[in-house]
Every structure is written in C-alpha cells, then in structure tokens.
Design an enzyme around this catalytic site. Structure first.
Site, mmCIF file in Angstrom:
data_model
loop_
_atom_site.group_PDB
_atom_site.id
_atom_site.type_symbol
_atom_site.label_atom_id
_atom_site.label_comp_id
_atom_site.label_asym_id
_atom_site.label_seq_id
_atom_site.Cartn_x
_atom_site.Cartn_y
_atom_site.Cartn_z
ATOM 1 N N GLU A 17 0.852 -1.198 0.000
ATOM 2 C CA GLU A 17 0.000 0.000 0.000
ATOM 3 C C GLU A 17 0.879 1.237 0.000
ATOM 4 O O GLU A 17 1.858 1.307 0.743
ATOM 5 C CB GLU A 17 -0.898 -0.008 1.250
ATOM 6 C CG GLU A 17 -1.809 1.210 1.323
ATOM 7 C CD GLU A 17 -2.863 1.079 2.409
ATOM 8 O OE1 GLU A 17 -3.550 0.055 2.481
ATOM 9 O OE2 GLU A 17 -2.971 2.031 3.213
ATOM 10 N N THR A 48 -3.837 4.803 -1.619
ATOM 11 C CA THR A 48 -4.830 5.376 -0.704
ATOM 12 C C THR A 48 -5.478 6.620 -1.296
ATOM 13 O O THR A 48 -4.993 7.220 -2.262
ATOM 14 C CB THR A 48 -4.211 5.743 0.669
ATOM 15 O OG1 THR A 48 -3.300 6.808 0.473
ATOM 16 C CG2 THR A 48 -3.515 4.552 1.306
ATOM 17 N N HIS A 78 -8.109 3.011 -3.832
ATOM 18 C CA HIS A 78 -8.985 3.264 -2.684
ATOM 19 C C HIS A 78 -9.958 4.392 -3.067
ATOM 20 O O HIS A 78 -9.577 5.334 -3.756
ATOM 21 C CB HIS A 78 -8.180 3.733 -1.468
ATOM 22 C CG HIS A 78 -7.213 2.706 -0.945
ATOM 23 N ND1 HIS A 78 -6.848 2.656 0.379
ATOM 24 C CD2 HIS A 78 -6.533 1.696 -1.547
ATOM 25 C CE1 HIS A 78 -5.983 1.662 0.568
ATOM 26 N NE2 HIS A 78 -5.770 1.076 -0.590
ATOM 27 N N ASP A 110 -12.967 8.078 7.104
ATOM 28 C CA ASP A 110 -13.113 8.488 8.507
ATOM 29 C C ASP A 110 -13.893 9.780 8.592
ATOM 30 O O ASP A 110 -13.807 10.628 7.698
ATOM 31 C CB ASP A 110 -11.718 8.684 9.135
ATOM 32 C CG ASP A 110 -11.137 7.355 9.587
ATOM 33 O OD1 ASP A 110 -11.903 6.501 10.058
ATOM 34 O OD2 ASP A 110 -9.913 7.181 9.451
ATOM 35 N N ALA A 124 -19.806 1.914 3.754
ATOM 36 C CA ALA A 124 -19.063 1.408 2.587
ATOM 37 C C ALA A 124 -19.916 0.432 1.771
ATOM 38 O O ALA A 124 -19.808 0.387 0.539
ATOM 39 C CB ALA A 124 -17.782 0.733 3.053
ATOM 40 N N LYS A 164 -21.447 -5.882 3.399
ATOM 41 C CA LYS A 164 -20.495 -5.345 2.407
ATOM 42 C C LYS A 164 -20.112 -6.442 1.417
ATOM 43 O O LYS A 164 -20.033 -6.204 0.213
ATOM 44 C CB LYS A 164 -19.272 -4.812 3.167
ATOM 45 C CG LYS A 164 -18.334 -3.998 2.381
ATOM 46 C CD LYS A 164 -17.584 -2.965 3.222
ATOM 47 C CE LYS A 164 -16.704 -3.498 4.305
ATOM 48 N NZ LYS A 164 -15.979 -2.432 5.024
HETATM 49 P P1 FAD Z 1 -17.800 0.677 6.911
HETATM 50 O O1 FAD Z 1 -17.636 -0.685 6.404
HETATM 51 O O2 FAD Z 1 -18.941 1.494 6.406
HETATM 52 O O3 FAD Z 1 -17.893 0.592 8.502
HETATM 53 C C1 FAD Z 1 -17.812 1.789 9.301
HETATM 54 C C2 FAD Z 1 -18.557 1.579 10.604
HETATM 55 O O4 FAD Z 1 -19.966 1.528 10.350
HETATM 56 C C3 FAD Z 1 -18.225 0.257 11.316
HETATM 57 O O5 FAD Z 1 -18.220 0.521 12.700
HETATM 58 C C4 FAD Z 1 -19.369 -0.666 10.929
HETATM 59 O O6 FAD Z 1 -19.622 -1.655 11.906
HETATM 60 C C5 FAD Z 1 -20.531 0.320 10.836
HETATM 61 N N1 FAD Z 1 -21.559 -0.087 9.868
HETATM 62 C C6 FAD Z 1 -21.357 -0.556 8.618
HETATM 63 N N2 FAD Z 1 -22.546 -0.817 8.030
HETATM 64 C C7 FAD Z 1 -23.510 -0.497 8.923
HETATM 65 C C8 FAD Z 1 -24.941 -0.529 8.911
HETATM 66 N N3 FAD Z 1 -25.627 -0.972 7.835
HETATM 67 N N4 FAD Z 1 -25.611 -0.117 10.021
HETATM 68 C C9 FAD Z 1 -24.951 0.322 11.122
HETATM 69 N N5 FAD Z 1 -23.588 0.391 11.189
HETATM 70 C C10 FAD Z 1 -22.885 -0.013 10.107
HETATM 71 N N6 FAD Z 1 -9.460 5.907 4.846
HETATM 72 C C11 FAD Z 1 -9.250 6.880 3.932
HETATM 73 O O7 FAD Z 1 -9.734 8.017 4.109
HETATM 74 N N7 FAD Z 1 -8.520 6.644 2.794
HETATM 75 C C12 FAD Z 1 -7.977 5.437 2.520
HETATM 76 O O8 FAD Z 1 -7.327 5.248 1.491
HETATM 77 C C13 FAD Z 1 -8.155 4.377 3.471
HETATM 78 N N8 FAD Z 1 -7.639 3.146 3.268
HETATM 79 C C14 FAD Z 1 -7.865 2.146 4.170
HETATM 80 C C15 FAD Z 1 -7.337 0.863 3.920
HETATM 81 C C16 FAD Z 1 -7.554 -0.172 4.823
HETATM 82 C C17 FAD Z 1 -6.968 -1.543 4.546
HETATM 83 C C18 FAD Z 1 -8.322 0.053 6.009
HETATM 84 C C19 FAD Z 1 -8.553 -1.053 6.994
HETATM 85 C C20 FAD Z 1 -8.842 1.325 6.253
HETATM 86 C C21 FAD Z 1 -8.633 2.375 5.349
HETATM 87 N N9 FAD Z 1 -9.143 3.667 5.562
HETATM 88 C C22 FAD Z 1 -8.937 4.667 4.646
HETATM 89 C C23 FAD Z 1 -9.848 3.971 6.819
HETATM 90 C C24 FAD Z 1 -11.384 3.809 6.705
HETATM 91 O O9 FAD Z 1 -11.908 4.776 5.832
HETATM 92 C C25 FAD Z 1 -11.950 3.985 8.108
HETATM 93 O O10 FAD Z 1 -11.559 2.915 8.933
HETATM 94 C C26 FAD Z 1 -13.441 4.244 8.211
HETATM 95 O O11 FAD Z 1 -13.721 4.699 9.526
HETATM 96 C C27 FAD Z 1 -14.307 3.022 7.970
HETATM 97 O O12 FAD Z 1 -14.317 2.671 6.655
HETATM 98 P P2 FAD Z 1 -15.017 1.291 6.169
HETATM 99 O O13 FAD Z 1 -15.002 1.317 4.715
HETATM 100 O O14 FAD Z 1 -14.436 0.145 6.869
HETATM 101 O O15 FAD Z 1 -16.514 1.577 6.714
#
Ligand code: FAD
Length: 286
Positions: A17, A48, A78, A110, A124, A164
C-alpha cells in the site's frame, strides 16, 4: 487483471500500500520509490485516497494510472464516499474506467470535522452496491480484526461486514494488527458468519515509536506484551528499533503464511527500504 481472482491462482498474494505524496514535487520523485517497490514483484499495489476535499481523487488516480502504465503492476484504487455525492462518485468512476482502473477498495472514510459529510452514502456497503451498478468494476473492502473503532461490538461489526460482502466486495484487506492470534480468531468468526472471500492480513512494519503510538491511537490496534517489550527496550534507539520492527513484521508474516493466510498486505508508508527488508526476509516463502 481482476484482483479478487488472484487468490485462486496464488497463495499467499503479496501486495503493497502506498499513498499519493501531498506535494506536487514529491509526486515527481515517487518514481524512485516505485522502481524499488516494483522490483520486489508485488501482485498488486493499492493507492490510498485522501480524506476528501480538493484534488484527493486526482492524486490517487494519477498515481494509480502511473503504476499501471509505467510499471505494469495492477493498482487497487482506494475510494472513500462519506464526503461525496452520488454524482461526484459517478464522475470519479467514469475517470477510473477511462484509465482502465477496474479494481476499487470501497471505503466509507473516517469522519473528519473539517470535511463536510454528504448524505448520499452512509456506509461502505452502499458504495459497493453503487459501484457495482455503475459498471464492470471489481470491488474490495476493509475489515477490522480488532473491531472498527465506532462499532459497538464484534458481532454487529461482522454483520455489517457481511452486508459489504453480500453487496459485492470480493476481497477484504484487514486493518493492521500486531497479534496474529487476534487475526486467526477473526478468520474463524468470518467463516461462522458465512464470509468466505479472501482476506489479506494488513501488516505495518514499525520503524519508529511516534509512528506506532499514533497508529495505535488512530485505529485501536492492541500491542501484545512481546511488542511492548521491544518498544521499551529499543524505543529510544532509532536504528535498533528499526531492526527490531522489521524482524517483528517478518516473524508475523512467517507465522501467518504457515497458518495459510490468503494474502499479505504491507503498509509500506512509501518506504522502499522497509518493503525491501520485509521481502528479503520472506523471499522464499511467497
Ligand atoms: P464501513 O464498512 O462502512 O464501517 C464503518 C462503521 O460503520 C463500522 O463501525 C461498521 O460496523 C458500521 N456499519 C457498517 N454498516 C452499517 C450498517 N448498515 N448499520 C450500522 N452500522 C454499520 N481511509 C481513507 O480516508 N482513505 C484510505 O485510502 C483508506 N484506506 C484504508 C485501507 C484499509 C486496509 C483500512 C482497513 C482502512 C482504510 N481507511 C482509509 C480507513 C477507513 O476509511 C476507516 O476505517 C473508516 O472509519 C471506515 O471505513 P469502512 O469502509 O471500513 O466503513
């Protein structure tokens, strides 16, 4: 190349990454880094996406296109959604398609008080559904062996992860972790939940104390006792901590591979020396 299909051809898959440099001048220097990373033959490189705001998409797209065009390595782009409207995401997808970039890591992003949230995407999984409706894209997602910081508990977090995957995420990349036992437990819970897509283990090689303290605060990863001892012993000696950090990451990977992990995703922090040291340590295992 369809990244999710790689896992049926090869195990473990190795990926890196990187992030787009903030300054334009640094983007020009990224070639030196890419050259060294490419020589380590990763199966793909993920790029990213900035937390939103002006130009985040441009930089990611530019770097991903460069990796594909000049280094013949498949990029995983990403893409975050909470600060974008459907129309804006549609435009980004159009540009990705035009650049031949078909593999996307769909993320919520975030919550950042400085960047306004838009109403079109809350999670997501909604982005995954939307991307799949827009064209022939292959979508990956993030997962959290130690539970996402905002989730109330592991069970609900895994249920959300299942949504997801059901929406079309065909491959998952995990958040960094330092205790393999936590990852093995997580893998088992995913199986029980019926999540059977490949899951890559996210490995963060530690290079300095401040970096690791910041990371742990940001993502909630726990530090096992043996890791704390390393920090206590070598934390104030830069070179010693670097050596210990590399050895720790290599050990973690050796164990994960022996355990049959689908893939290793190294958060390189754009540091080819780090990636090189790790790859040297596992060159006959992959
Ligand atoms: P989600 O899968 O939407 O989950 C977020 C939260 O919502 C979780 O607590 C989940 O339990 C909850 N949730 C999901 N669906 C529901 C639902 N239907 N009802 C209620 N709650 C729900 N950030 C960046 O800005 N840029 C990047 O390039 C980037 N790269 C990353 C790469 C990796 C490998 C990882 C692990 C993270 C990365 N992140 C990045 C960080 C990421 O954007 C954050 O961790 C963010 O807070 C959550 O993203 P997610 O896609 O996992 O969210």
């Amino acid at each position: 190349m369809i990244i999710e299909n790689l896992f049926t051809q090869k195990k473990p898959v190795l990926s890196f990454e990187i992030f787009p440099p903030k300054k334009e001048a640094e983007l020009e220097n990224i070639d030196a880094t890419l050259k060294l990373l490419a020589a380590l033959h990763p199966d793909f490189i993920s790029v990213t996406f900035g937390a939103g705001g002006s130009g985040a998409d441009n930089k990611t797209l530019e770097l991903a296109s460069k990796i594909r065009r000049e280094y013949q390595i498949e990029p995983l782009v990403h893409l975050t959604c909470i600060s974008y409207s459907k129309e804006e995401i549609k435009n980004i997808l159009k540009r990705l398609e035009e650049a031949g970039l078909k593999n996307i890591l769909a993320l919520r992003g975030d919550v950042n008080p400085q960047i306004p949230i838009k109403d079109d995407f809350k999670y997501a999984s909604e982005l995954v559904t939307f991307i799949k409706e827009q064209g022939d894209f292959h979508v990956s997602g993030a997962c959290y062996p130690e539970v996402h910081l905002e989730a109330t508990d592991l069970v609900s977090d895994i249920r959300h992860l299942k949504k997801k995957v059901d929406a079309g995420a065909g491959h998952l990349v995990s958040q960094l972790f330092f205790d393999n036992k936590i990852f093995y437990d997580f893998q088992e819970k995913l199986k029980i939940a019926g999540i059977d897509v490949p899951v890559e283990a996210g490995i963060m090689p530690v290079t300095n104390r401040a970096q690791i303290e910041r990371m742990v605060n940001m993502c909630g990863a726990s530090l096992p006792e043996k890791f704390r001892r390393i920090l206590d012993k070598y934390g104030d000696r830069k070179e010693a901590l670097f050596d210990a950090g590399m050895a720790y990451a290599v050990n973690q990977i050796v164990e994960l591979i022996a355990h049959g992990v689908d893939g290793i995703h190294i958060f390189t922090m754009n540091n080819p020396v780090v990636a090189g040291r790790i790859c040297e340590g596992i060159k006959n295992l992959i």
